[in-house]
Design a protein around this motif. Structure first.
Motif, mmCIF file in Angstrom:
data_model
loop_
_atom_site.group_PDB
_atom_site.id
_atom_site.type_symbol
_atom_site.label_atom_id
_atom_site.label_comp_id
_atom_site.label_asym_id
_atom_site.label_seq_id
_atom_site.Cartn_x
_atom_site.Cartn_y
_atom_site.Cartn_z
ATOM 1 N N ARG A 226 2.149 1.823 -3.653
ATOM 2 C CA ARG A 226 1.556 2.426 -4.601
ATOM 3 C C ARG A 226 1.306 3.932 -4.084
ATOM 4 O O ARG A 226 1.033 4.892 -5.090
ATOM 5 N N ARG B 9 0.843 -1.232 -0.015
ATOM 6 C CA ARG B 9 0.164 -0.060 -0.086
ATOM 7 C C ARG B 9 0.933 1.227 -0.037
ATOM 8 O O ARG B 9 0.673 2.354 -0.698
ATOM 9 N N GLY C 101 -2.171 -4.168 -2.873
ATOM 10 C CA GLY C 101 -2.631 -3.641 -4.019
ATOM 11 C C GLY C 101 -2.159 -4.127 -5.512
ATOM 12 O O GLY C 101 -1.937 -3.267 -6.284
ATOM 13 N N CYS C 102 -1.747 -5.260 -5.430
ATOM 14 C CA CYS C 102 -0.986 -5.912 -6.581
ATOM 15 C C CYS C 102 -2.159 -6.141 -7.844
ATOM 16 O O CYS C 102 -2.975 -6.568 -7.510
ATOM 17 N N ASP D 262 -8.670 -2.211 -2.609
ATOM 18 C CA ASP D 262 -7.935 -1.847 -1.297
ATOM 19 C C ASP D 262 -8.843 -2.119 0.143
ATOM 20 O O ASP D 262 -9.573 -1.445 0.748
ATOM 21 N N ILE E 176 -1.490 2.274 -12.035
ATOM 22 C CA ILE E 176 -0.123 2.046 -11.697
ATOM 23 C C ILE E 176 -0.269 0.522 -11.835
ATOM 24 O O ILE E 176 -1.158 -0.175 -11.167
ATOM 25 N N SER F 279 2.469 6.999 -6.718
ATOM 26 C CA SER F 279 1.218 7.990 -7.215
ATOM 27 C C SER F 279 1.790 9.443 -7.101
ATOM 28 O O SER F 279 1.616 10.223 -7.699
ATOM 29 N N VAL G 297 1.270 -3.066 -10.822
ATOM 30 C CA VAL G 297 2.142 -3.800 -9.831
ATOM 31 C C VAL G 297 2.101 -5.276 -9.874
ATOM 32 O O VAL G 297 0.881 -5.598 -9.489
#
Length: 237
Positions: free
Chosen positions: A54, A51, A104-105, A145, A70, A58, A72
């Motif tokens: 990311r 997290r 967050g991948c 998220d 983004i 940003s 990932v």
């Protein structure tokens, strides 16, 4: 495991600069970038790491006045796989996959439970099935998220952002990531981190089930492939 705290801004800003200097717009250049993160066994910390990553990426893109998607990729770390009672690795790779998604991948790869011994077809199949179960039965792909709002995860995510930024400024003051690589300083701090981590496992401060605690003498043991690096192997030295 994460280059974020080792000079992310320097690495990717240089990459962005190189792409834009070759004629690409900042927006088009950003779409050429894909970030890869490794995920270990510290469940909540690994979620927070993703997290924080990311968030800082940003902010990097904000400096170019763009707001791209983004991308990932999360990789499960075979460094934390055990060679003793190897089926316990299924638990490790499952939590690694969960951390990567909650961190967050967009896509993930997790190793087979016997990855460090030249993975079998069974190992590969079970690795794929773990991902499918998380997606189709646990519905991990349905919420963006999912960790948002958790006080603990939000707190350590913020701490990671702050510490990573401090590290970035430290590296910039030394001339940037390339400079500290050439000077040997990067190797020095990585070796220090590695030694500290190994000593914590050896002292029992951190536990690797089946390796430094609760060993199962009847479990399935692996013969590690030549050149394999793993925490379990290092603890045996």
């Amino acid at each position: 495991d994460c280059l974020l705290s080792r000079g992310l801004g320097d690495v990717y800003k240089r990459q962005m600069d190189a792409l834009t200097e070759n004629g690409l717009s900042a927006k088009d250049a950003s779409e050429e970038l894909c970030f890869v993160l490794a995920f270990g066994n510290s469940y909540f910390s690994e979620i927070a790491k993703g997290r924080a990553f990311r968030f800082l990426v940003s902010r990097l893109f904000e400096s170019f006045e763009i707001n791209p998607e983004i991308k990932v990729i999360g990789l499960g770390s075979d460094y934390y796989l055990a060679d003793k009672d190897a089926h316990t690795n299924l638990l490790r790779t499952t939590t690694q996959a969960m951390s990567a998604v909650l961190g967050g991948c967009d896509s993930i790869y997790i190793p087979a439970f016997d990855e460090n011994a030249n993975s079998s077809e069974l190992g590969k199949r079970m690795a794929r099935n773990i991902q499918l179960i998380l997606k189709e039965e646990s519905h991990f792909g349905k919420i963006i998220d999912a960790a948002s709002g958790s006080y603990y995860i939000e707190k350590i995510s913020a701490e990671f952002v702050e510490k990573a930024w401090e590290k970035f400024l430290e590296i910039e003051a030394k001339g940037g990531l390339i400079a500290i690589m050439n000077s040997g300083y990067l190797r020095e701090i990585l070796e220090k981190d590695k030694t500290t981590r190994i000593n914590k496992y050896k002292s029992g401060e951190r536990v690797l089930l089946g390796v430094n605690k609760f060993q199962n003498t009847k479990g399935v043991n692996l013969t590690l492939a030549q050149g394999t690096e793993s925490i379990a192997k290092e603890l045996e030295l």
